[in-house]
Design an enzyme around this catalytic site. Structure first.
Site, PDB file in Angstrom:
ATOM      1  N   HIS A  92      -7.212  -8.313  -3.537  1.00  0.00           N
ATOM      2  CA  HIS A  92      -8.528  -7.714  -3.425  1.00  0.00           C
ATOM      3  C   HIS A  92      -8.491  -6.157  -3.609  1.00  0.00           C
ATOM      4  CE1 HIS A  92      -6.076  -7.449   0.573  1.00  0.00           C
ATOM      5  NE2 HIS A  92      -6.687  -6.360   0.871  1.00  0.00           N
TER       6      HIS A  92
ATOM      7  N   TYR B 274      -0.205  -9.894  -0.295  1.00  0.00           N
ATOM      8  CA  TYR B 274       0.846  -9.456   0.965  1.00  0.00           C
ATOM      9  C   TYR B 274       0.683 -10.275   2.112  1.00  0.00           C
ATOM     10  CZ  TYR B 274      -3.140  -6.669   2.508  1.00  0.00           C
ATOM     11  OH  TYR B 274      -4.284  -6.156   2.769  1.00  0.00           O
TER      12      TYR B 274
ATOM     13  N   HIS C 127     -10.471  -2.729  -2.042  1.00  0.00           N
ATOM     14  CA  HIS C 127     -11.566  -2.287  -1.163  1.00  0.00           C
ATOM     15  C   HIS C 127     -12.488  -1.337  -1.581  1.00  0.00           C
ATOM     16  CE1 HIS C 127      -8.988  -3.546   2.648  1.00  0.00           C
ATOM     17  NE2 HIS C 127      -8.324  -3.478   1.754  1.00  0.00           N
TER      18      HIS C 127
ATOM     19  N   ARG D  59      -2.691 -12.293   2.551  1.00  0.00           N
ATOM     20  CA  ARG D  59      -3.973 -11.926   2.043  1.00  0.00           C
ATOM     21  C   ARG D  59      -3.992 -12.264   0.532  1.00  0.00           C
ATOM     22  NH1 ARG D  59      -7.693  -8.357   3.407  1.00  0.00           N
ATOM     23  NH2 ARG D  59      -8.728 -10.169   2.698  1.00  0.00           N
TER      24      ARG D  59
ATOM     25  N   TYR E 257       0.753  -1.193  -0.013  1.00  0.00           N
ATOM     26  CA  TYR E 257      -0.154  -0.123   0.096  1.00  0.00           C
ATOM     27  C   TYR E 257       0.670   1.292  -0.165  1.00  0.00           C
ATOM     28  CZ  TYR E 257      -4.144  -2.708   1.263  1.00  0.00           C
ATOM     29  OH  TYR E 257      -5.265  -3.784   1.018  1.00  0.00           O
TER      30      TYR E 257
END
Length: 234
Positions: free
Chosen positions: A156, A143, A158, A153, A104
């Protein structure tokens, strides 16, 4: 007239506390929820109503200042409807995600993966009169996270949706078909009903694919009702 918001079918939404998802034990409420009367003035008309005049749309996450981000470019599109299959018009959808390497653009993300100077990983779109939306981005990478040993994870994106009222609010995650990490992910698996979990997985859609440029995925969102899109696990 009083608006009625029926309880979701059992197992179609994640519980507040999930044993396999460690941080929910610290966040989940220990007291019973306080019932709020579901009156029309509260749920049908009250709530934030953001507009593109105040918050401009940013539907292309795949580049920054005309410079292309690294990774697999994709188009994501879908339709937002309510429990009566009516379009939710003018809804604002805010998006955020990791880059192609699974990191991120955030100061608290210390994953040992490269940042992309041409990818911020955040955007905003609004639905049209038929409830449809579309944006372009880079397919996010998996990640690691510290929930349990060797935890990863799945890929994906959000989604945070603001409709015309508090009754049209949704925070969820979109996943990709065929991801082997889905079977191991406590957040995805927090939704008990397999059919409801499947509603969190986007479908590959050749009609959205742009030849020699980007693959396309369809992700429809349903607010409330028997086929509601599950919320993100708390």
């Amino acid at each position: 007239m009083t608006a009625r918001y029926l309880a979701p079918p059992p197992g179609s939404q994640p519980p507040y506390a999930v044993a396999s998802y460690g941080s929910t034990a610290r966040r989940a409420p220990h007291a019973a929820p306080i019932a709020v009367p579901a009156g029309a003035s509260l749920l049908e008309h009250a709530g934030p109503r953001p507009s593109p005049r105040e918050l401009p749309a940013d539907a292309d996450l795949s580049q920054l200042g005309g410079r292309a981000a690294l990774g697999e470019r994709i188009v994501v599109a879908g339709r937002v409807t309510d429990d009566g299959d009516r379009p939710v018009r003018g809804a604002m959808i805010e998006l955020w995600q990791a880059n192609a390497a699974g990191r991120y653009h955030h100061e608290r993300d210390h994953h040992d993966a490269p940042l992309d100077p041409n990818f911020r990983g955040a955007g905003r779109v609004f639905t049209d009169d038929d409830g449809r939306y579309e944006f372009t981005t880079i397919k996010p990478g998996a990640y690691p996270w510290r929930n349990h040993p060797n935890a990863w994870r799945p890929n994906h994106i959000h989604f945070s949706l603001f409709g015309a009222s508090w009754g049209a609010r949704l925070v969820t995650q979109m996943y990709f078909p065929g991801d082997p990490l889905l079977a191991l992910d406590p957040i995805f698996q927090a939704v008990p009903d397999p059919a409801a979990r499947d509603r969190l997985i986007a479908a590959f859609d050749l009609s959205l694919t742009r030849p020699a440029w980007a693959l396309g995925y369809r992700f429809d969102l349903v607010l409330r009702g028997l086929h509601a899109t599950p919320l993100e696990a708390p």
